[in-house]
Design a protein around this motif. Structure first.
Motif, PDB file in Angstrom:
ATOM      1  N   MET A 463       0.841  -1.196   0.000  1.00 41.55           N
ATOM      2  CA  MET A 463       0.000   0.000   0.000  1.00 41.55           C
ATOM      3  C   MET A 463       0.877   1.248   0.000  1.00 41.55           C
ATOM      4  O   MET A 463       1.846   1.337   0.751  1.00 41.55           O
ATOM      5  N   ASP A 464       0.513   2.215  -0.849  1.00 36.67           N
ATOM      6  CA  ASP A 464       1.110   3.542  -0.805  1.00 36.67           C
ATOM      7  C   ASP A 464       0.038   4.488  -0.281  1.00 36.67           C
ATOM      8  O   ASP A 464      -0.948   4.777  -0.968  1.00 36.67           O
ATOM      9  N   GLY A 470       1.793   8.169  -8.542  1.00 34.47           N
ATOM     10  CA  GLY A 470       2.038   6.727  -8.677  1.00 34.47           C
ATOM     11  C   GLY A 470       3.488   6.387  -8.919  1.00 34.47           C
ATOM     12  O   GLY A 470       3.796   5.271  -9.335  1.00 34.47           O
ATOM     13  N   GLY A 471       4.385   7.327  -8.634  1.00 39.21           N
ATOM     14  CA  GLY A 471       5.800   7.102  -8.909  1.00 39.21           C
ATOM     15  C   GLY A 471       6.404   5.964  -8.123  1.00 39.21           C
ATOM     16  O   GLY A 471       7.221   5.200  -8.642  1.00 39.21           O
ATOM     17  N   PHE A 472       6.030   5.821  -6.857  1.00 40.32           N
ATOM     18  CA  PHE A 472       6.540   4.713  -6.042  1.00 40.32           C
ATOM     19  C   PHE A 472       6.120   3.383  -6.641  1.00 40.32           C
ATOM     20  O   PHE A 472       6.936   2.469  -6.817  1.00 40.32           O
ATOM     21  N   ALA A 473       4.826   3.246  -6.971  1.00 43.98           N
ATOM     22  CA  ALA A 473       4.324   1.988  -7.528  1.00 43.98           C
ATOM     23  C   ALA A 473       4.983   1.663  -8.853  1.00 43.98           C
ATOM     24  O   ALA A 473       5.293   0.499  -9.140  1.00 43.98           O
ATOM     25  N   MET A 484      -1.591  -0.950  -3.863  1.00 41.40           N
ATOM     26  CA  MET A 484      -2.842  -0.220  -3.690  1.00 41.40           C
ATOM     27  C   MET A 484      -2.474   1.252  -3.489  1.00 41.40           C
ATOM     28  O   MET A 484      -1.987   1.643  -2.427  1.00 41.40           O
ATOM     29  N   ASN A 485      -2.672   2.056  -4.529  1.00 41.76           N
ATOM     30  CA  ASN A 485      -2.336   3.477  -4.474  1.00 41.76           C
ATOM     31  C   ASN A 485      -3.502   4.245  -3.853  1.00 41.76           C
ATOM     32  O   ASN A 485      -4.568   4.358  -4.451  1.00 41.76           O
ATOM     33  N   VAL A 486      -3.307   4.767  -2.661  1.00 48.11           N
ATOM     34  CA  VAL A 486      -4.360   5.486  -1.952  1.00 48.11           C
ATOM     35  C   VAL A 486      -4.214   6.985  -2.224  1.00 48.11           C
ATOM     36  O   VAL A 486      -3.131   7.550  -2.082  1.00 48.11           O
ATOM     37  N   LEU A 504      -1.976   1.241 -13.287  1.00 51.11           N
ATOM     38  CA  LEU A 504      -1.918   0.901 -11.875  1.00 51.11           C
ATOM     39  C   LEU A 504      -3.322   1.019 -11.286  1.00 51.11           C
ATOM     40  O   LEU A 504      -4.220   1.561 -11.922  1.00 51.11           O
ATOM     41  N   ILE A 505      -3.506   0.519 -10.072  1.00 49.98           N
ATOM     42  CA  ILE A 505      -4.811   0.615  -9.429  1.00 49.98           C
ATOM     43  C   ILE A 505      -4.700   1.429  -8.144  1.00 49.98           C
ATOM     44  O   ILE A 505      -3.607   1.577  -7.583  1.00 49.98           O
ATOM     45  N   GLY A 506      -5.828   1.944  -7.691  1.00 56.74           N
ATOM     46  CA  GLY A 506      -5.831   2.717  -6.461  1.00 56.74           C
ATOM     47  C   GLY A 506      -7.241   3.061  -6.042  1.00 56.74           C
ATOM     48  O   GLY A 506      -8.222   2.662  -6.684  1.00 56.74           O
ATOM     49  N   ILE A 507      -7.345   3.842  -4.968  1.00 58.09           N
ATOM     50  CA  ILE A 507      -8.649   4.120  -4.380  1.00 58.09           C
ATOM     51  C   ILE A 507      -8.607   5.443  -3.638  1.00 58.09           C
ATOM     52  O   ILE A 507      -7.566   5.838  -3.107  1.00 58.09           O
TER      53      ILE A 507
END
Length: 633
Positions: A463-464, A470-473, A484-486, A504-507
């Motif tokens: 999880m970020d 989204g650079g980390f992911a 999981m990009n928050v 990428l995916i996130g929420i």
């Protein structure tokens, strides 16, 4: 602990050098050296790390300093450390915002009672959630897809309720997931290959998917073979532990439902959406749920509906439902799909596939102005769902995609997203995006020099907490893990759409529940706390990255509350990487020392004079009913 090299080498090594070597290697031991498999034995990664005791870390300053506060120095004093006690054993699966007892006090209409309903401040637990007795570190992917230790989610009801559908089986001390499902009796692979004959999964053009009512997420689990990552969700309902099983398997999932509020995803996010007997009334409420799927589906994206009422003429007897009812249901779905500019591409057996048009030039006459949504389409956090159609972005011609031309994955991961090149994200230029990519590659390389098992497969669910662009992911991207990009809703810029465009995916989530959100609801709900839990079960993430989170929520949310939530969702022996200002991390460090976490300070990779520091932490192994923090050997 043996070191490499001959005995002569060991004799000539200075005592100081031995102390340094032992200290560093003990840290790696904490970082996962004695990880357990489903049988409670050390895994291969652990053995390799423990064998390689002579660990060399270059260009990183580990020195701790006296003092602290605004001068940027580190206060390593333990004088103010306060121990946070464990919760009672009955809270091992505590999910604050999806508590079953609280849920039953809300209306049943439109699944309102299955949505997020967080506890008031006075009811929140301020203790550490224990792991169940016998808890074992999940198997590495892809073995985790098929096997989950029984002790981690000790619930057998699905093995009975779904026995004939091949969802899950209990074997010894393990659950086995054969890859079956209600709509794919021949296995998920065969079902996905059938979809891939229509949907371009094998070319990389379809990368992100949404699975509504996912069950144990076998569809998402097997999509990884196609390099497709699915965001799966299901409510916490009578089918106990569905989402918990999905995450134990190493599959992205959250507790969620199509109900009265919008899904926590940006518009035009997913390349594909899917429902396999998800029991959602698609034709109800004037098509509101199909309209919500349309909102999150990219122009050109695909929607798959598998199960009733598709092909009702052949299957109505098996479904034991009236012909007229099924016929009316499918006709309603077909009519809504047309109003949404979807084109039916395939229907075979019980599966139908529609494709959303790339723009609205071919169907403008079907949509009246009165059905179009008027509110900001990206403002979705706790926003009421409406039966309205989200408009397409404008295009320069009838053959132009409304959200730019699709790029295959992995090319899209680092390419400049259309949202940025078109100027849709104010304040983020192409140059800024590329610089952000460069910086995160440097940051992640520095992380790997400290935590040498970061990309080994030890960490699967990542999880970020403050994902940015989204650079980390993107920098940590690997088939061994997913992120999981928050996107905190109070972040300066809403870039979650950019993250999805990258494949990428996130929420959306807010670790802080603002008064402006509360005012959109009834006054009776003003007791909601200022800090909210994530929609997941305990122990569902192996690694958490927290970049600037505590600076972002300074004076908005209690630091302890956020850290307790991180502890809740982090697996035993899971790792956390904090990146923040030194004075902020001083405070964090003192708190987590009372939470059974081990920590290690690291200076910024550009040198010790920078006020931004990195704090590595590892949650100790302990389980319900035990005082010991020792891992079983």
């Amino acid at each position: 602990m043996a070191t490499k090299g001959n005995s002569g080498d060991r004799k000539t090594r200075s005592p100081l050098a031995l102390i340094i070597v032992i200290s560093l290697c003990c840290f790696f031991y904490i970082l996962g050296a004695w990880q357990r498999s489903g049988f409670g034995k050390g895994d291969t990664i652990a053995l390799e790390v423990s064998k390689n005791a002579e660990c060399v870390l270059n260009n990183l300053n580990y020195e701790t300093h006296s003092g602290g506060g605004d001068d940027g120095k580190i206060d390593d004093s333990e004088s103010t450390v306060q121990e946070i006690k464990p919760c009672e054993d009955r809270f091992i699966d505590y999910t604050p915002c999806q508590d079953q007892m609280r849920a039953m006090t809300f209306p049943r209409e439109n699944m309102n009672y299955r949505e997020r309903h967080c506890p008031p401040q006075e009811e929140k637990l301020h203790c550490l959630i224990p792991a169940p007795k016998g808890y074992a570190t999940p198997f590495s992917w892809p073995k985790s897809r098929d096997y989950v230790p029984y002790a981690n989610a000790p619930y057998k009801s699905l093995t009975v309720e779904k026995a004939i559908q091949n969802w899950i089986q209990y074997e010894g001390n393990l659950f086995r997931f054969p890859g079956g499902g209600t709509q794919f009796p021949h296995g998920a692979d065969a079902y996905i290959n059938e979809l891939a004959s229509v949907i371009p999964m094998d070319s990389g053009m379809v990368r992100t998917a949404l699975d509504t009512g996912c069950g144990v997420a076998s569809w998402g689990a097997y999509l990884f073979k196609k390099n497709v990552v699915a965001m799966s969700f299901a409510p916490r309902d009578s089918h106990e532990a569905q989402v918990q099983f999905a995450l134990e398997r190493g599959v992205p999932a959250v507790i969620g439902v199509l109900g009265t509020v919008k899904l926590p995803y940006p518009s035009r996010s997913f390349d594909m959406a899917h429902c396999s007997r998800c029991l959602i009334p698609w034709g109800a409420n004037d098509g509101m749920y199909m309209m919500e799927v349309d909102r999150v589906l990219r122009p050109g994206g695909y929607w798959v509906l598998s199960g009733p009422p598709i092909n009702w003429k052949t299957n109505f007897k098996g479904w034991q439902r009236p012909i007229k009812e099924l016929e009316a249901e499918q006709n309603k779905i077909e009519d809504i799909a047309k109003s949404l500019c979807w084109e039916k591409k395939h229907e075979k057996g019980e599966t139908a596939i529609w494709q959303k048009r790339i723009n609205d030039h071919s169907c403008r006459e079907r949509v009246t102005q009165s059905t179009m949504c008027s509110k900001n389409e990206e403002n979705v956090w706790y926003e009421k769902m409406e039966a309205c159609i989200t408009p397409y972005p404008e295009t320069s011609g009838p053959d132009k995609a409304a959200d730019g031309a699709w790029k295959p994955f992995p090319e899209r991961l680092n390419a400049v997203p259309f949202r940025i090149s078109s100027g849709s994200v104010p304040g983020v230029s192409e140059e800024a995006y590329l610089e952000d990519n460069r910086l995160w590659k440097k940051h992640v390389n520095a992380y790997k020099r400290v935590n040498k098992i970061l990309d080994s497969g030890r960490y699967r669910n990542v999880m970020d907490m403050n994902a940015g662009l989204g650079g980390f992911a993107a920098a940590i991207d690997s088939p061994k893990l997913w992120v999981m990009n928050v996107m905190p809703t109070i972040a300066e810029k809403d870039t979650l759409g950019v993250i999805y465009e990258r494949g990428l995916i996130g929420i959306y989530h807010d670790w802080y529940f603002s008064i402006s959100v509360l005012l959109r609801f009834n006054s009776s709900e003003l007791l909601f706390p200022p800090c909210e839990a994530f929609s997941t079960y305990p122990r569902t993430y192996d690694l958490i990255h927290a970049n600037g989170v505590f600076s972002l929520y300074n004076d908005k949310c209690n630091t302890v509350d956020i850290l307790l939530e991180m502890d809740r969702i982090l697996r035993p022996e899971g790792a956390v990487i904090f990146r923040d200002q030194a004075d902020v991390l001083n405070k964090v460090n003192k708190i987590v020392k009372g939470m059974r976490w081990n920590t290690k300070w690291v200076d910024h990779e550009d040198g010790p004079l920078l006020s931004e520091k990195i704090l590595f932490a590892v949650k100790q192994y302990w389980v319900a009913g035990e005082k010991s923090t020792e891992s079983p050997q």
